[in-house]
Design a protein around this motif. Sequence first.
Motif, short mmCIF file in Angstrom:
data_model
loop_
_atom_site.label_atom_id
_atom_site.label_comp_id
_atom_site.label_asym_id
_atom_site.label_seq_id
_atom_site.Cartn_x
_atom_site.Cartn_y
_atom_site.Cartn_z
N ASP A 154 0.81 -1.22 0.00
CA ASP A 154 0.00 0.00 0.00
C ASP A 154 0.85 1.27 0.00
OD1 ASP A 154 -2.24 -1.57 0.00
OD2 ASP A 154 -2.64 -1.36 2.15
N LYS A 155 2.04 1.19 0.60
CA LYS A 155 2.90 2.39 0.68
C LYS A 155 3.35 2.87 -0.69
CE LYS A 155 7.30 -0.11 1.30
NZ LYS A 155 7.86 0.33 0.00
N ASP A 156 3.28 2.01 -1.72
CA ASP A 156 3.73 2.38 -3.05
C ASP A 156 2.64 3.06 -3.88
OD1 ASP A 156 6.24 1.41 -2.60
OD2 ASP A 156 5.91 -0.53 -3.57
N PHE A 157 1.48 3.24 -3.32
CA PHE A 157 0.38 3.88 -4.03
C PHE A 157 0.13 5.29 -3.50
CE2 PHE A 157 -0.21 -0.58 -4.89
CZ PHE A 157 -0.64 -0.59 -6.21
N PRO A 158 -0.40 6.16 -4.39
CA PRO A 158 -0.85 5.89 -5.76
C PRO A 158 0.32 5.82 -6.74
CG PRO A 158 -1.14 8.20 -5.27
CD PRO A 158 -0.69 7.55 -3.99
N LEU A 159 0.10 5.13 -7.86
CA LEU A 159 1.06 5.10 -8.95
C LEU A 159 0.77 6.27 -9.89
CD1 LEU A 159 0.96 1.31 -9.99
CD2 LEU A 159 2.36 2.39 -8.22
N TYR A 160 1.80 6.96 -10.30
CA TYR A 160 1.63 8.07 -11.25
C TYR A 160 2.05 7.56 -12.63
CZ TYR A 160 1.80 12.66 -13.43
OH TYR A 160 1.58 13.73 -14.26
N ILE A 161 1.06 7.42 -13.53
CA ILE A 161 1.33 6.85 -14.85
C ILE A 161 0.67 7.71 -15.92
CG2 ILE A 161 1.08 4.83 -16.35
CD1 ILE A 161 0.83 3.16 -13.74
N TYR A 162 1.48 8.41 -16.70
CA TYR A 162 0.99 9.17 -17.85
C TYR A 162 -0.23 10.04 -17.50
CZ TYR A 162 4.35 6.64 -20.57
OH TYR A 162 5.53 6.14 -21.03
N ASN A 163 -0.01 11.04 -16.70
CA ASN A 163 -0.99 12.09 -16.38
C ASN A 163 -2.08 11.67 -15.40
OD1 ASN A 163 0.27 13.60 -18.48
ND2 ASN A 163 -1.07 12.61 -19.96
N HIS A 164 -1.97 10.50 -14.81
CA HIS A 164 -3.06 10.05 -13.93
C HIS A 164 -2.51 9.30 -12.73
CE1 HIS A 164 -7.20 8.98 -12.96
NE2 HIS A 164 -6.83 7.73 -12.81
N LEU A 165 -3.11 9.55 -11.57
CA LEU A 165 -2.78 8.82 -10.35
C LEU A 165 -3.71 7.63 -10.21
CD1 LEU A 165 -2.23 11.77 -7.86
CD2 LEU A 165 -0.49 10.13 -8.57
N TYR A 166 -3.16 6.44 -9.97
CA TYR A 166 -3.96 5.23 -9.85
C TYR A 166 -3.85 4.66 -8.44
CZ TYR A 166 -4.16 5.26 -14.93
OH TYR A 166 -4.38 5.62 -16.23
N SER A 167 -5.00 4.48 -7.78
CA SER A 167 -5.02 3.82 -6.48
C SER A 167 -4.87 2.32 -6.70
CB SER A 167 -6.34 4.11 -5.77
OG SER A 167 -7.41 3.47 -6.46
N LYS A 168 -4.61 1.60 -5.62
CA LYS A 168 -4.49 0.14 -5.74
C LYS A 168 -5.82 -0.45 -6.19
CE LYS A 168 -2.56 -3.90 -3.48
NZ LYS A 168 -1.69 -4.37 -2.38
N LYS A 169 -6.92 0.09 -5.71
CA LYS A 169 -8.23 -0.43 -6.11
C LYS A 169 -8.45 -0.25 -7.60
CE LYS A 169 -13.14 -0.34 -4.96
NZ LYS A 169 -14.20 0.23 -4.08
N GLU A 170 -7.98 0.85 -8.16
CA GLU A 170 -8.12 1.06 -9.60
C GLU A 170 -7.32 0.03 -10.39
OE1 GLU A 170 -8.82 5.59 -10.77
OE2 GLU A 170 -7.11 5.34 -9.43
N ILE A 171 -6.10 -0.26 -9.92
CA ILE A 171 -5.28 -1.26 -10.59
C ILE A 171 -5.95 -2.63 -10.52
CG2 ILE A 171 -3.09 -2.50 -10.53
CD1 ILE A 171 -2.82 0.27 -11.72
N VAL A 172 -6.46 -2.99 -9.34
CA VAL A 172 -7.16 -4.27 -9.19
C VAL A 172 -8.40 -4.29 -10.07
CG1 VAL A 172 -8.43 -5.74 -7.56
CG2 VAL A 172 -6.28 -4.67 -6.85
N SER A 173 -9.11 -3.17 -10.13
CA SER A 173 -10.31 -3.08 -10.97
C SER A 173 -9.97 -3.37 -12.43
CB SER A 173 -10.92 -1.68 -10.85
OG SER A 173 -11.95 -1.48 -11.80
N LYS A 174 -8.82 -2.86 -12.88
CA LYS A 174 -8.43 -3.10 -14.27
C LYS A 174 -8.13 -4.57 -14.50
CE LYS A 174 -7.76 -1.63 -18.35
NZ LYS A 174 -8.87 -1.04 -19.12
N ILE A 175 -7.51 -5.23 -13.53
CA ILE A 175 -7.22 -6.65 -13.65
C ILE A 175 -8.51 -7.45 -13.71
CG2 ILE A 175 -6.26 -8.64 -12.40
CD1 ILE A 175 -3.93 -6.84 -11.60
#
Length: 253
Positions: free
Chosen positions: A181-202
């Motif tokens: 959790d300490k590594d979130f949010p991820l900043y990827i190409y103009n957008h911050l992604y929470s862990k829940k967003e990454i899991v949602s994409k999976i």
Amino acid sequence: MNKQHDIFISYATEDKEYATKLVTSLNHLGLTTWFAPLNLEVGDNLAKSIDAVLTFCKFAVVIISPEYTTKNWTQYELNTLNSKMVENKTTLFPIWHGIDKKQIEVWNASIANIVALNSSMELSLISEKISGKISGNAPIRGVSPSYENPQWRFLWGHGELMVNSDNGSVFNIFEAAEFPDKDFPLYIYNHLYSKKEIVSKIVHIIFYHSYDEHKNRVSKEDWDKLFLLCKIYGFDVEDEKFDPAIECPLFLK
């Protein structure tokens, strides 16, 4: 011209060499820049192109040098940026390049009052300070090699990102989902992604795409972990009645 960039670079032609090095350094940290020599194409109208990109850029780097203060064109860019700053639509990052505060105060008192960086600093440090401000000091800011639509490729499990610089370690979306959790949010190409967003994409990768296409990228043991992670976040993709359109809306940009 409606593509969003992180940063607009305003500079005098005489300072192109320094501006180019800065752009390269910022790009290595995962930031997209609008830089006239690289982003203009044959036949583009310069004024219209700059006006268009300033509509979308929320941040601007202004490389202020003695040459910058004497040109009508740079004054035009700065006036536009000042207007957007007053409207709280743009944040300015002044960089003093071969000029001191007294000279800037005489030229433009309002710009002199903005906390600035100095080009005498290490370029990597300047880039880190700008990147940290833009990304909200996100622990991980992903950047990938130059191929078409890298953000889409990453989010659908087809590509990898590098951590903070092009010399950093690489990771894919499946590995990112298991970051602490300490590594979130991820900043990827103009957008911050929470862990829940990454899991949602999976969840969407699993549900809408046969994950067999990713079997060479993820071991059976890791797939079991990902399925469990989805359940932990309330997405039971193994339930026959599970509907991601209702239970897991695709809110990733």
